[in-house]
Design an enzyme around this catalytic site. Structure first.
Site, short mmCIF file in Angstrom:
data_model
loop_
_atom_site.label_atom_id
_atom_site.label_comp_id
_atom_site.label_asym_id
_atom_site.label_seq_id
_atom_site.Cartn_x
_atom_site.Cartn_y
_atom_site.Cartn_z
N HIS A 155 0.83 -1.20 0.00
CA HIS A 155 0.00 0.00 0.00
C HIS A 155 0.86 1.26 0.00
O HIS A 155 2.07 1.21 0.28
CB HIS A 155 -0.93 0.02 1.22
CG HIS A 155 -2.10 -0.90 1.10
ND1 HIS A 155 -2.00 -2.25 1.35
CD2 HIS A 155 -3.41 -0.67 0.76
CE1 HIS A 155 -3.19 -2.82 1.17
NE2 HIS A 155 -4.05 -1.87 0.81
N LYS A 159 -0.80 4.97 4.52
CA LYS A 159 -1.74 4.06 5.19
C LYS A 159 -1.32 3.88 6.64
O LYS A 159 -0.14 3.64 6.93
CB LYS A 159 -1.78 2.71 4.48
CG LYS A 159 -2.83 1.75 5.03
CD LYS A 159 -2.98 0.53 4.15
CE LYS A 159 -3.96 -0.48 4.73
NZ LYS A 159 -5.31 0.12 4.93
#
Length: 266
Positions: A155, A159
């Site tokens: 990600h 995040k």
């Protein structure tokens, strides 16, 4: 289709921005308000890059619910704020679609019980991308035939939680078709702590956080002389909007909590 009045919490985030655009282009969605602690008292159209929508922005959800009538809360905030919002929504009898992750088993259990008691529809979705949901379902199917498996999730570096809710949900589904087993050599030793990633019932999850990434996951199954890799990639936030739309439409007909889009797609 009947009009659905929606409140969006977290409109300034990348997911929130895409969700506002979804509201604008979907005839039966009506964005009646938004929640953003930095822009209370403004309108959606006042925010940079937003469409010309007059929906008011409130600094907190409690005040918003006191003044606005809505059918669904769409929460795209942070894990901690999302937990507060869904708890308030369920207590108030407001249907909600929650796109934040990080809920513990105990928190989900409590929310499930409260939603059932209040008979209020609630959807918590670790991932709104339909392709990601299919990736999880395919992995669950493969686990029946491949007992050796590891998960790598990748990600963007903004995040906040690791491992991702998608990775955790994937492992939960795999465990339903896989006997408990410690992956790797029984006597393996980590020379550096964490080198083998998080361990969930013998399944290792590896988390990567880098700029340039959006949301990606591959589930690697190993067998004698072969390997099966199930992978999904989201290249932008628009990939999540079909799942957001489906969730808002579906939650209107629920009277309980559903965790994961795999439980509402055919």
């Amino acid at each position: 289709m009947k009009e659905m009045k929606v409140i969006i919490a977290g409109p300034r985030g990348r997911m929130g921005h895409e969700a506002v655009l979804l509201m604008e282009r979907t005839e039966h969605f009506n964005l009646v308000a938004a929640v953003d602690y930095k822009h209370g008292g403004e309108k959606i159209s006042d925010l940079p890059g937003m469409p010309a929508l007059d929906a008011p922005i409130y600094a907190d959800l409690h005040t918003c619910l006191e003044e606005v009538e809505a059918d669904v809360l769409l929460d795209l905030t942070t894990p901690e704020v999302g937990k507060q919002h869904v708890t308030l929504a369920v207590e108030r009898g407001l249907r909600s679609v929650i796109g934040t992750t990080g809920f513990t088993e105990e928190e989900l259990k409590q929310l499930t019980e409260t939603a059932k008691e209040k008979a209020v529809g609630t959807i918590i979705a670790p991932n709104f991308a339909i392709g990601a949901v299919l990736m999880m379902k395919f992995s669950q199917m493969a686990a029946k035939y491949f007992q050796d498996v590891e998960v790598i999730e990748l990600h963007h570096d903004q995040k906040l939680d690791a491992p991702s809710g998608t990775a955790v949900k994937t492992v939960e589904l795999i465990r339903q078709n896989r006997e408990s087993k410690q992956q790797g050599h029984p006597n393996e030793v980590e020379q550096l702590e964490g080198a083998r990633g998080a361990n969930v019932d013998g399944i290792h999850i590896h988390s990567v956080r880098l700029p340039g990434l959006i949301a990606h996951q591959e589930v690697m199954f190993g067998g004698d002389g072969q390997m099966l890799t199930v992978r999904h990639d989201s290249f932008n936030r628009a990939s999540f909007m079909s799942g957001v739309k489906l969730s808002i439409e579906t939650v209107m007909n629920l009277d309980h909590l559903v965790y994961g889009l795999e439980n509402i797609i055919d």
